[in-house]
Design an enzyme around this catalytic site. Structure first.
Site, short mmCIF file in Angstrom:
data_model
loop_
_atom_site.label_atom_id
_atom_site.label_comp_id
_atom_site.label_asym_id
_atom_site.label_seq_id
_atom_site.Cartn_x
_atom_site.Cartn_y
_atom_site.Cartn_z
N ASP A 70 0.82 -1.21 0.00
CA ASP A 70 0.00 0.00 0.00
C ASP A 70 0.86 1.26 0.00
O ASP A 70 2.08 1.21 0.14
CB ASP A 70 -0.96 0.01 1.21
CG ASP A 70 -0.28 -0.48 2.49
OD1 ASP A 70 0.96 -0.48 2.56
OD2 ASP A 70 -1.00 -0.87 3.43
N ASP A 139 -7.07 -3.05 14.55
CA ASP A 139 -8.47 -3.43 14.33
C ASP A 139 -8.56 -4.64 13.39
O ASP A 139 -9.60 -4.90 12.78
CB ASP A 139 -9.27 -2.24 13.76
CG ASP A 139 -8.65 -1.70 12.48
OD1 ASP A 139 -7.68 -2.29 11.97
OD2 ASP A 139 -9.17 -0.67 11.97
N HIS A 141 -6.98 -5.20 10.53
CA HIS A 141 -6.94 -5.01 9.08
C HIS A 141 -5.63 -5.51 8.48
O HIS A 141 -4.60 -5.55 9.15
CB HIS A 141 -7.23 -3.56 8.67
CG HIS A 141 -6.15 -2.57 8.96
ND1 HIS A 141 -6.32 -1.49 9.80
CD2 HIS A 141 -4.88 -2.46 8.50
CE1 HIS A 141 -5.22 -0.78 9.85
NE2 HIS A 141 -4.31 -1.36 9.07
N GLU A 146 -9.64 -1.75 5.63
CA GLU A 146 -10.24 -1.40 6.90
C GLU A 146 -11.49 -2.24 7.17
O GLU A 146 -12.02 -2.87 6.25
CB GLU A 146 -10.62 0.09 6.87
CG GLU A 146 -9.43 1.03 6.65
CD GLU A 146 -8.56 1.20 7.91
OE1 GLU A 146 -8.46 0.25 8.70
OE2 GLU A 146 -8.00 2.29 8.08
#
Ligand code: GLP
Length: 263
Positions: A70, A139, A141, A146
């Site tokens: 990314d 979280d 991811h 997300e």
């Protein structure tokens, strides 16, 4: 899925680096080894190990092509917080890879959607990713997929959540308002297409997510749980990250690894 729990982060990184080096060194195909790579603090120990192995002549990246996961939108190669800059500083400048063979999404692309499409085509043109190394957000991811991301998503632009921006603000002098709002990221489906996936997870702040990913069902709210559907997936973690797992889960995965070592 294999879950390999090490006493601490250093041991987890040494194991992961030597596993990947073994895969690269024993790659008998008459074509380059295609390696997916992440950024963040989690892979740093592995990158240090890679650099050491290269200096000692135990590993070479001459036959390796890389694709990063990314990149932040709007940050160019010379921006110290861009993922390209991070990769140059923490890995590529110190190993024997040909810079023509590294691929990182361009956060400054004028046509980001086209950039994402071309990235998928470039991966396919190299024959797909042999091993995708990754980290995990607090979280759950993977890359910048997300919570709520499609589990069959491909490379695209994603809006970052408040939790991710807050976690990454530490790289922007603690100022969340300087964290880019969006990023270009490989999709969950892009990661799942890799022939093997290896995730490094470290620290108490990842324990809640690791529990969800390993012990709960496949769920788009914890996108790394997609690994439950992968044929060849390994999570390597330290004891801190395993803190929320049930005692029985820890015992089970440790037993399996012990038996694998014996056989
Ligand atoms: C970002 C990156 C992920 C990375 C995650 C965790 O969201 N896009 O690829 O896994 O941060 O980073 P860290 O390893 O610093 O906790």
């Amino acid at each position: 899925m294999r879950l390999i729990i090490h006493e601490n982060y250093g041991k987890a990184c040494r194991w992961a680096a030597s596993y990947i080096a073994g895969r690269i060194n024993s790659y008998a195909q008459n074509k380059p080894f295609v390696l997916g790579l992440p950024t963040g603090s989690s892979p740093l120990g592995i990158y240090k190990e890679f650099i050491g192995m290269c200096k000692e002549g135990k590993l070479s990246f001459k036959n390796v092509r890389t694709f990063n996961m990314d990149e932040y939108s709007g940050l160019g190669a010379s921006h110290p917080q861009s993922y390209r800059y991070f990769m140059m500083e923490n890995l590529f400048n110190h190993i024997d890879i040909d810079l023509k063979h590294i691929h990182i999404l361009d956060g400054m692309a004028k046509e980001p959607e086209r950039e994402c499409k071309l990235y998928e085509e470039a991966i396919a043109a190299e024959g797909g990713i042999e091993l995708f190394l990754g980290g995990m957000g607090s979280d759950g991811h993977i890359a910048f997929n997300e919570p709520g991301s499609s589990l069959v998503s491909r490379t695209r632009i994603k809006t970052l959540t408040e939790e991710t921006k807050a976690a990454n603000a530490r790289f922007f002098d603690g100022d969340i308002s300087r964290v880019p709002l969006t990023a270009l990221t490989v999709g969950v489906g892009t990661v799942m297409d890799a022939r093997e996936v290896l995730i490094i997870v470290s620290g108490r702040n990842k324990a809640r997510a690791l529990k969800a990913v390993v012990e709960e069902g496949v769920n788009h709210l914890w996108t790394l749980s997609c690994l439950q559907m992968h044929q060849r997936a390994i999570i390597v973690c330290d004891e801190d990250a395993s803190d929320e797992l049930k005692a029985g889960t820890v015992r089970y995965f440790k037993d399996i690894e012990r038996q694998a070592i014996r056989s």
